[in-house]
Write an enzyme that holds these catalytic residues in place. Structure first.
Site, PDB file in Angstrom:
ATOM      1  N   GLU A   1      25.571 -15.758   3.403  1.00 54.89           N
ATOM      2  CA  GLU A   1      26.037 -14.395   3.122  1.00 54.89           C
ATOM      3  C   GLU A   1      26.288 -13.679   4.446  1.00 54.89           C
ATOM      4  OE1 GLU A   1      22.857 -11.738   1.553  1.00 54.89           O
ATOM      5  OE2 GLU A   1      21.752 -13.600   1.298  1.00 54.89           O
TER       6      GLU A   1
ATOM      7  N   HIS B   1      11.694 -18.038  -3.448  1.00 54.37           N
ATOM      8  CA  HIS B   1      12.518 -17.444  -2.395  1.00 54.37           C
ATOM      9  C   HIS B   1      11.601 -16.490  -1.622  1.00 54.37           C
ATOM     10  CE1 HIS B   1      15.251 -15.160  -0.090  1.00 54.37           C
ATOM     11  NE2 HIS B   1      15.161 -14.071  -0.848  1.00 54.37           N
TER      12      HIS B   1
ATOM     13  N   CYS C   1      20.949 -14.780  -1.612  1.00 53.79           N
ATOM     14  CA  CYS C   1      19.972 -15.832  -1.280  1.00 53.79           C
ATOM     15  C   CYS C   1      19.977 -16.983  -2.279  1.00 53.79           C
ATOM     16  CB  CYS C   1      18.582 -15.234  -1.187  1.00 53.79           C
ATOM     17  SG  CYS C   1      18.466 -14.000   0.097  1.00 53.79           S
TER      18      CYS C   1
HETATM   19  P1  HMG Z   1       8.452  -0.095   2.814  1.00 56.70           P
HETATM   20  O1  HMG Z   1       8.794   0.949   1.840  1.00 56.70           O
HETATM   21  O2  HMG Z   1       8.497   0.266   4.255  1.00 56.70           O
HETATM   22  O3  HMG Z   1       7.030  -0.677   2.574  1.00 56.70           O
HETATM   23  O4  HMG Z   1       9.436  -1.335   2.581  1.00 56.70           O
HETATM   24  P2  HMG Z   1       5.811  -0.117   1.697  1.00 56.70           P
HETATM   25  O5  HMG Z   1       5.435   1.225   2.167  1.00 56.70           O
HETATM   26  O6  HMG Z   1       6.041  -0.340   0.220  1.00 56.70           O
HETATM   27  O7  HMG Z   1       4.692  -1.152   2.194  1.00 56.70           O
HETATM   28  C1  HMG Z   1       4.863  -2.518   1.999  1.00 56.70           C
HETATM   29  C2  HMG Z   1       3.509  -3.101   1.647  1.00 56.70           C
HETATM   30  O8  HMG Z   1       2.616  -2.924   2.773  1.00 56.70           O
HETATM   31  C3  HMG Z   1       2.815  -2.375   0.479  1.00 56.70           C
HETATM   32  O9  HMG Z   1       2.148  -3.377  -0.250  1.00 56.70           O
HETATM   33  C4  HMG Z   1       1.804  -1.477   1.175  1.00 56.70           C
HETATM   34  O10 HMG Z   1       0.678  -1.153   0.367  1.00 56.70           O
HETATM   35  C5  HMG Z   1       1.391  -2.358   2.339  1.00 56.70           C
HETATM   36  P3  HMG Z   1       2.644  -3.724  -1.757  1.00 56.70           P
HETATM   37  O11 HMG Z   1       2.477  -2.483  -2.568  1.00 56.70           O
HETATM   38  O12 HMG Z   1       4.100  -4.119  -1.661  1.00 56.70           O
HETATM   39  O13 HMG Z   1       1.757  -4.849  -2.168  1.00 56.70           O
HETATM   40  N1  HMG Z   1       0.791  -1.636   3.471  1.00 56.70           N
HETATM   41  C6  HMG Z   1      -0.274  -2.079   4.172  1.00 56.70           C
HETATM   42  N2  HMG Z   1      -1.020  -3.198   4.045  1.00 56.70           N
HETATM   43  C7  HMG Z   1      -2.032  -3.378   4.956  1.00 56.70           C
HETATM   44  N3  HMG Z   1      -2.315  -2.492   5.951  1.00 56.70           N
HETATM   45  C8  HMG Z   1      -1.592  -1.358   6.086  1.00 56.70           C
HETATM   46  C9  HMG Z   1      -0.508  -1.128   5.172  1.00 56.70           C
HETATM   47  N4  HMG Z   1       0.407  -0.140   5.049  1.00 56.70           N
HETATM   48  C10 HMG Z   1       1.206  -0.459   3.997  1.00 56.70           C
HETATM   49  N5  HMG Z   1      -1.882  -0.511   7.072  1.00 56.70           N
HETATM   50  C11 HMG Z   1      10.405  -3.271   1.579  1.00 56.70           C
HETATM   51  C12 HMG Z   1       9.111  -2.609   2.062  1.00 56.70           C
HETATM   52  C13 HMG Z   1      10.113  -4.692   1.197  1.00 56.70           C
HETATM   53  C14 HMG Z   1      10.887  -2.511   0.338  1.00 56.70           C
HETATM   54  C15 HMG Z   1      11.464  -3.212   2.700  1.00 56.70           C
HETATM   55  O14 HMG Z   1      11.030  -3.982   3.789  1.00 56.70           O
HETATM   56  C16 HMG Z   1      12.840  -3.663   2.270  1.00 56.70           C
HETATM   57  O15 HMG Z   1      13.635  -2.893   1.745  1.00 56.70           O
HETATM   58  N6  HMG Z   1      13.185  -4.992   2.504  1.00 56.70           N
HETATM   59  C17 HMG Z   1      14.487  -5.529   2.173  1.00 56.70           C
HETATM   60  C18 HMG Z   1      14.649  -5.839   0.688  1.00 56.70           C
HETATM   61  C19 HMG Z   1      13.842  -7.044   0.259  1.00 56.70           C
HETATM   62  O16 HMG Z   1      13.457  -7.880   1.038  1.00 56.70           O
HETATM   63  N7  HMG Z   1      13.608  -7.184  -1.078  1.00 56.70           N
HETATM   64  C20 HMG Z   1      12.877  -8.294  -1.629  1.00 56.70           C
HETATM   65  C21 HMG Z   1      13.319  -8.658  -3.038  1.00 56.70           C
HETATM   66  S1  HMG Z   1      15.097  -8.952  -3.149  1.00 56.70           S
HETATM   67  C22 HMG Z   1      15.319 -10.495  -2.374  1.00 56.70           C
HETATM   68  O17 HMG Z   1      14.380 -11.186  -2.161  1.00 56.70           O
HETATM   69  C23 HMG Z   1      16.707 -10.857  -1.977  1.00 56.70           C
HETATM   70  C24 HMG Z   1      17.027 -10.716  -0.487  1.00 56.70           C
HETATM   71  O18 HMG Z   1      16.468 -11.796   0.223  1.00 56.70           O
HETATM   72  C25 HMG Z   1      18.544 -10.622  -0.281  1.00 56.70           C
HETATM   73  C26 HMG Z   1      19.413 -11.715  -0.841  1.00 56.70           C
HETATM   74  O19 HMG Z   1      19.268 -12.184  -1.947  1.00 56.70           O
HETATM   75  O20 HMG Z   1      20.376 -12.048  -0.124  1.00 56.70           O
HETATM   76  C27 HMG Z   1      16.461  -9.440   0.076  1.00 56.70           C
END
Ligand code: HMG
Length: 399
Positions: free
Chosen positions: A89, A243, A121
């Site tokens: 991609e 994935h 992906c």
């Molecule tokens: P965010 O909003 O910055 O993170 O983005 P958050 O505030 O939700 O925190 C993440 C986790 O860290 C949470 O845990 C927090 O509690 C924890 P969860 O509730 O998820 O279990 N946390 C802590 N833990 C320990 N110590 C601390 C601490 N502080 C917070 N001090 C997000 C996170 C993944 C949304 C962001 O990185 C993002 O948008 N990523 C890109 C999208 C993505 O990867 N999506 C995954 C599913 S889709 C997919 O897999 C397809 C993809 O690969 C693309 C394709 O297909 O081509 C993405």
């Protein structure tokens, strides 16, 4: 035909060879956390990643794809490959398939179909399934499937910590040495707006939390269907690969089977194997369509307890969204096809970037105005014989 705990499959088509390449620069995610004013444990534990590979301009998806495939192909393989698929991609051209550049770099014959596949992906899984069908209908011929991607969300965005770069190459053949893939699988396509990259943007857009919901929701649906159709008896499943956009995401997928949904002993086994499947990905980051196959390689190279005949499940997810649940069986001599030392060396020999170097490398771009550009070489190791040398007359020049 399934028999007892270990499963024997009639159709023996699947992965005969596998290799991966990742560029030789990385960013330590503690450095990223400190620079962004975030508690490092959010990245290390909350996201579950420790490092991410960063690609210099000369390691684009074509160069990485060729570097992943080059070391594993024999002269006989090169003669027999009748289908070459590059799944990506991070495409470099709207018209010409990346596979044609790769065909040239790998010195494959002209007697093949060379195509590029895109569906986020999920692309490489589409490639693997097409390759298996091709080999089933062309016994004696082989198919090369290469997943190659550079995940880019942008500096100081929520997705930044989930970037990465790398390629996984897989040779699909009859009587495969590593994994026989079962012809029956479960899949679903559903148009969603969880993650996308418009033609005008070099960065992806994501509705992060929504993307997690769709990923989990489609897994739960496919898993339930697999139970109804008696395709995924957890007792007979030795590992379940996901994935891995970041390791916590796969962990969340696996956790949906906890809390008594499957027997505790099966859940514990699948969890232990999951830990081995994320060893490499935690150091590389999201390589999009190759991520689940990096998880396969990580499992095979880091888990000592797997045995030939063990059945492995794959949950492949691509945003947009397409998901597939399929299964394969480890073959008797799979360990002989692995190169743990080479892969460990590849990861350990990478150069650590400081934040300034990372941001400069991230922001570097190829010319878009038709002028000439010569690129330096970022990776002189034997692991990277192929590289992008520059741009001339709007065409990428590879060496
Ligand atoms: P965010 O909003 O910055 O993170 O983005 P958050 O505030 O939700 O925190 C993440 C986790 O860290 C949470 O845990 C927090 O509690 C924890 P969860 O509730 O998820 O279990 N946390 C802590 N833990 C320990 N110590 C601390 C601490 N502080 C917070 N001090 C997000 C996170 C993944 C949304 C962001 O990185 C993002 O948008 N990523 C890109 C999208 C993505 O990867 N999506 C995954 C599913 S889709 C997919 O897999 C397809 C993809 O690969 C693309 C394709 O297909 O081509 C993405």
């Amino acid at each position: 035909m399934m028999q007892g705990t270990n499963v024997t499959v009639n159709a023996t088509v699947g992965i005969d060879k596998i290799n991966f390449y990742t560029p030789n620069h990385y960013l330590d995610l503690v450095d990223l956390a400190q620079a962004r004013g975030v508690d490092p444990n959010k990245f290390l534990i909350g996201i579950g990643q420790s490092k991410m590979s960063v690609a210099a301009l000369d390691q684009d998806i074509v160069a990485m794809a060729a570097n992943a495939a080059e070391p594993m192909l024999s002269a006989d393989d090169r003669q027999k490959i009748g289908l070459l698929i590059v799944a990506t991609e991070s495409s470099i051209d709207q018209s010409k398939a990346a596979a044609l550049f790769v065909q040239d770099l790998l010195e494959l014959t002209g007697n093949l179909r060379a195509i590029e596949i895109k569906e986020a992906c999920y692309g490489a899984t589409a490639g693997i399934q097409l390759a298996c069908d091709y080999v089933r209908s062309h016994p004696g011929r082989k198919a090369l499937v290469i997943a190659s991607d550079i995940a880019r969300y942008g500096l100081d965005t929520p997705g930044e910590v989930t970037q990465g770069a790398g390629a996984v190459a897989m040779l699909v053949a009859s009587d495969p040495a590593i994994l026989a893939i079962e012809p029956e699988s479960l899949y679903e396509s559903r148009s969603t707006g969880d993650f996308w990259r418009p033609n005008y943007s070099t960065l992806a857009f994501a509705r992060g939390k929504f993307s997690e919901e769709v990923y989990i929701g489609m897994f739960e649906e496919l898993w339930a269907k697999a139970q109804d159709q008696e395709m995924a008896n957890p007792e007979h499943l030795q590992a379940l690969l996901f994935h891995i956009p970041f390791s916590k995401m796969g962990r969340k997928g696996l956790r949906t089977l906890g809390g008594g949904k499957i027997a505790e002993a099966d859940y514990v086994r699948l969890t232990e194997r999951f830990e081995q499947s994320i060893v490499y990905g935690k150091e590389v980051g999201n390589i999009y369509t190759g991520s689940i196959y990096l998880a396969l390689l990580s499992l095979l190279e880091n888990d000592e307890s797997l045995r030939a005949g063990d059945r492995i499940g794959f949950y492949s997810y691509g945003s947009g969204s397409v998901a597939e649940l399929y299964f394969g069986t480890l073959q008797p001599n799979y360990r002989q096809r692995l190169d743990v030392q080479a892969h460990r060396t590849l990861l350990d020999n990478r150069e650590r970037l400081d934040m300034r170097e990372y941001e400069a490398m991230f922001s570097a771009a190829l010319v878009t105005d038709g002028s000439e550009q010569d690129l330096g070489r970022s990776d002189h190791s034997v692991a990277a014989p192929h590289y992008l040398a520059g741009v001339k007359n709007h065409e990428r020049q590879y060496r």
